[in-house]
Design an enzyme around this catalytic site. Sequence first.
Site, PDB file in Angstrom:
ATOM      1  N   PRO A  64      27.496  37.059  45.324  1.00 47.81           N
ATOM      2  CA  PRO A  64      28.823  37.687  45.259  1.00 47.81           C
ATOM      3  C   PRO A  64      29.108  38.208  43.862  1.00 47.81           C
ATOM      4  O   PRO A  64      28.794  37.556  42.860  1.00 47.81           O
ATOM      5  CB  PRO A  64      29.768  36.541  45.630  1.00 47.81           C
ATOM      6  CG  PRO A  64      28.943  35.620  46.460  1.00 47.81           C
ATOM      7  CD  PRO A  64      27.552  35.709  45.899  1.00 47.81           C
ATOM      8  N   CYS A  65      29.714  39.384  43.791  1.00 52.39           N
ATOM      9  CA  CYS A  65      29.827  40.084  42.509  1.00 52.39           C
ATOM     10  C   CYS A  65      31.092  39.750  41.737  1.00 52.39           C
ATOM     11  O   CYS A  65      31.247  40.180  40.602  1.00 52.39           O
ATOM     12  CB  CYS A  65      29.777  41.595  42.746  1.00 52.39           C
ATOM     13  SG  CYS A  65      31.199  42.227  43.673  1.00 52.39           S
TER      14      CYS A  65
END
Length: 426
Positions: free
Chosen positions: A116-117
């Site tokens: 996840p960024c």
Amino acid sequence: MPKYLDLFAGAGGLSEGFVRAGYSPVAHVEMDTAACYTLKTRMAYHWLKSNHNLTPYHQYLCGEISRDEFYSMIPERILDSILNVEISSETLPRIFHKIDLLLEGEKLDLIVGGPPCQAYSLAGRSRSKTHMLGDKRNYLYKFYAEFLEKYQPQYFVFENVLGLLSAKDEDGSLHFENMRNLFKKCGYSTDYRILTASDFGVLQHRKRIILIGCRGERSDFYPEIPVIQEKHKVGELFCDLPSVHAGEGMITPVPTLHYTGRYLYHSGIKEYDCEPVTFHQARPNTVQDLEIYRIAVNAWNQRKERIAYSDLPSRLQSHKNKKGFLDRFKVVAGNLPYSQTVVAHISRDGHYYIHPDIKQNRSLTPREAARLQTFPDNYYFESVTGRPSRTLAYKQIGNAVPVCLSYSIAAALFERFAKDDMNERV
């Protein structure tokens, strides 16, 4: 046919590109339950298509059978390949065990995916009081490395936001450098490029880091990914979709209009003329929002100008923050070669994604957002309960990797697999 594992798979945008390029998925690992149902439904679609029987899929989309009834027609090994679990120290042994069973003694050729960024993104860091320092998501790449050590694929593809290049650990070191050093310890050479999605058939301005690793000490392994020269306008994405106003539309399939263009076919979005689409349903809007939308669309269509929030009549400025995010209302301009980046925030409101047709006067539907991400029109976005959720569809779409970008990477890397295989034979 190279076999791959997708980590942090989301709703499958990255995976879809690899399937299209001829790869075979062994498993997908994802913690979000709704996204996992989307992956199950998509893998079921691919299995049914390979067996030349999409009737059950169409029956399901039309509401003629339930999700449980639909899944009962699919082999368990297909559905069981979707692992709905958070990757952690506690879950790794269980995940490895399941993947080993799915591999049935065969070799894994490739691992794809990116954590996840939020912890790396500039926006996420700016909103966080700690600037995401110490956030556990910063270190998910360490689990990625565990998969590399366990399965030793020939290649891996790691995708993430540009903010990763500047994200720092608590000791001041760069996460990206730490990551590459760890991958090197696992036996992999790495190289990366910053790719712009609009160079690869996506009508959207979206830049991503694509890090590719190759087992062993290599320096010539990063594939040449051809840029697609043919350009189209964003409006072509919407031209065959039925007109709907705010609060109107359907989740269930509706036929599209006659289409005479090329882009929707060349990109893989559309398979045949008048093909039905799901999730072409617009969210409702307040009278005030719709008035702002009209102002924004008129400003662009008549003068090619973007409005700032501070430019609106004072009676329409109801937000307290009048200094930041001045471009919070933005038209997806149909006469440009690409749109603004689609992100998960579209699930909260559509103000940044206003439809260019003032007669429709609304924000984009999930299907229109999915087309910007180059998802095929036959891609269905699931919820946890089985009841369709427009909000969850937006979220999954916004978090995804554009399919055409993924396909371009996958197709170029496929040639590397073929070249390596030929060298081994020699």
